[in-house]
Motif scaffolding. Structure first.
Motif, PDB file in Angstrom:
ATOM      1  N   ILE A  12      62.228  20.878  61.666  1.00 25.32           N
ATOM      2  CA  ILE A  12      62.139  19.643  60.883  1.00 25.32           C
ATOM      3  C   ILE A  12      60.920  19.716  59.969  1.00 25.32           C
ATOM      4  O   ILE A  12      61.019  19.579  58.774  1.00 25.32           O
ATOM      5  N   ARG A  13      59.749  19.905  60.588  1.00 21.51           N
ATOM      6  CA  ARG A  13      58.470  20.043  59.902  1.00 21.51           C
ATOM      7  C   ARG A  13      58.217  18.979  58.850  1.00 21.51           C
ATOM      8  O   ARG A  13      57.775  19.272  57.741  1.00 21.51           O
ATOM      9  N   ASP A  14      58.464  17.721  59.158  1.00 28.38           N
ATOM     10  CA  ASP A  14      58.085  16.636  58.262  1.00 28.38           C
ATOM     11  C   ASP A  14      56.562  16.654  58.156  1.00 28.38           C
ATOM     12  O   ASP A  14      55.867  16.715  59.161  1.00 28.38           O
ATOM     13  N   ARG A  15      56.035  16.629  56.991  1.00 21.77           N
ATOM     14  CA  ARG A  15      54.606  16.811  56.784  1.00 21.77           C
ATOM     15  C   ARG A  15      53.813  15.512  56.708  1.00 21.77           C
ATOM     16  O   ARG A  15      52.654  15.521  56.274  1.00 21.77           O
ATOM     17  N   ALA A  16      54.384  14.409  57.129  1.00 18.68           N
ATOM     18  CA  ALA A  16      53.659  13.135  57.093  1.00 18.68           C
ATOM     19  C   ALA A  16      52.378  13.208  57.907  1.00 18.68           C
ATOM     20  O   ALA A  16      51.351  12.640  57.522  1.00 18.68           O
ATOM     21  N   CYS A  17      52.412  13.924  59.020  1.00 14.88           N
ATOM     22  CA  CYS A  17      51.223  14.051  59.870  1.00 14.88           C
ATOM     23  C   CYS A  17      50.112  14.811  59.144  1.00 14.88           C
ATOM     24  O   CYS A  17      48.925  14.479  59.286  1.00 14.88           O
ATOM     25  N   ILE A  18      50.473  15.810  58.353  1.00 16.52           N
ATOM     26  CA  ILE A  18      49.480  16.578  57.605  1.00 16.52           C
ATOM     27  C   ILE A  18      48.773  15.673  56.604  1.00 16.52           C
ATOM     28  O   ILE A  18      47.551  15.709  56.472  1.00 16.52           O
ATOM     29  N   ASP A  19      49.541  14.844  55.921  1.00 12.53           N
ATOM     30  CA  ASP A  19      48.965  13.927  54.935  1.00 12.53           C
ATOM     31  C   ASP A  19      48.029  12.912  55.585  1.00 12.53           C
ATOM     32  O   ASP A  19      47.069  12.465  54.971  1.00 12.53           O
ATOM     33  N   GLU A  20      48.302  12.546  56.817  1.00 15.17           N
ATOM     34  CA  GLU A  20      47.536  11.524  57.527  1.00 15.17           C
ATOM     35  C   GLU A  20      46.296  12.061  58.224  1.00 15.17           C
ATOM     36  O   GLU A  20      45.355  11.325  58.478  1.00 15.17           O
ATOM     37  N   CYS A  21      46.278  13.333  58.546  1.00 15.69           N
ATOM     38  CA  CYS A  21      45.185  13.923  59.333  1.00 15.69           C
ATOM     39  C   CYS A  21      43.873  13.946  58.544  1.00 15.69           C
ATOM     40  O   CYS A  21      43.783  14.621  57.517  1.00 15.69           O
TER      41      CYS A  21
END
Length: 108
Positions: A12-21
């Motif tokens: 899946i690798r939705d990158r929302a977590c990367i943007d939030e970190c």
């Protein structure tokens, strides 16, 4: 302790977590995202934004996904603590636990 990205993230690798970190501790593998346990500051910003609910606080990780705790630690053994994903780029390979999973077929 740190946060862990478990099985629902694979393929899946939705990158929302990367943007939030806020500390840039989430690294991208070919099939899964990984949280560097030594760089994570346990802020929890990544957990609520994950659309597939793949992010867990280490102590809350479901038992059936306990191997992902190990995967998120072992994947960084060759790298050490590079100090942030943005300066490192994508990982060359996934942890063997992830690589061994069948590739998910995209839903239409």
């Amino acid at each position: 302790m740190a946060y862990v990205i478990a099985q629902p993230c694979v393929d899946i690798r939705d990158r929302a977590c990367i943007d939030e970190c806020p500390v840039d501790c989430i690294y991208e593998g070919p099939r899964k995202l990984y949280i560097h346990p030594d760089e994570c500051v346990d802020c929890g910003a990544c957990e609520p934004v994950c659309p597939v609910e793949a992010v867990f606080y280490d102590e809350d990780l479901p038992a059936e996904w306990a191997g992902y705790r190990t995967a998120d630690a072992e994947i960084f053994e060759p790298l050490g603590a590079p100090g942030g994903a943005s300066g490192t780029g994508p990982l060359d390979a996934d942890h063997p636990l992830v690589a061994a999973r069948p590739v998910a077929v995209p839903q239409s």
